[in-house]
Design a protein around this motif. Sequence first.
Motif: not given
Lengths: 106, 171
Positions: B36-41, B62, B16
Amino acid sequence: MDNIKLNRKEIAILGILIGEDCYGYELVKKAGEKGETLMLGGLYNIMKSLTKKELVESYWGDDSKGRGGSRRRYYKITGKGENAFTTARKEWIRLLNMNTNPGFSL
Amino acid sequence: MKMPRSNKVNIVKDSKYVRTTFSLENGSMYVCRIYSRFWGRTVFIDIENAERTKSSSVKVSRSIYESFTADQINMIIVYRAKRLEAQPYDDQPNQIKFIQFLIPLKYREEITGDLSEMIYEMKAKGMKKWAIAVIIYWQLFYICYAALFFKLKEITGNASEGAKEKKEVSK
């Protein structure tokens, strides 16, 4: 000559400016080295007040490293400022001597 | 600590958060962070030089990031680092552009310049980004306070004298 009242921070800034012309952030750093904590907001207030009293004048310098393309505004002490600084410093020294030597014994 | 001396950046795509150090041919060191940010998007690729005076950030979704191979990501990072290397410091953008509207117009250029220089010095000292942000926001808050309540006017005068004058006027 008019008796111009100056506070401690104003005297400190005039003292720094007697040596050389400085810009805002440089003044904050130099004042910090001399034990006078200043914030930028406070400094601009003081500089405006000193400019209004005609003790200091400003001119624009060039932009240099790390300023995001902005120019520096340099402050320069005037003759009136130098006289005011000398008078104020004498007054402060007199007051300090009064504190340390009260002139009587208990 | 032994630093790698190659253009190759070791990317582990599945993790991650990746933090890796690499150097260009001329020997200048760079740090790369992938997170990653914004819930992994969204995936961010940050590249910064060792002195922390130059930085660049790439933002990709992503799905696009996952379509890249490790070699392609390497190429992007090295290309960005080379571009940063070639960029003179004076070309660095104004870092407080988005909050400039808070500063009084008359003082904007001076204050922006002073704050930018402050950021530059703190970065060069190696301070944490959050610490820099706290200090800069605190300075800005104080500038706004001075501008709003004192209109950047004289606030250092003798208060008791002012009160006396007011009393005389009222009499």
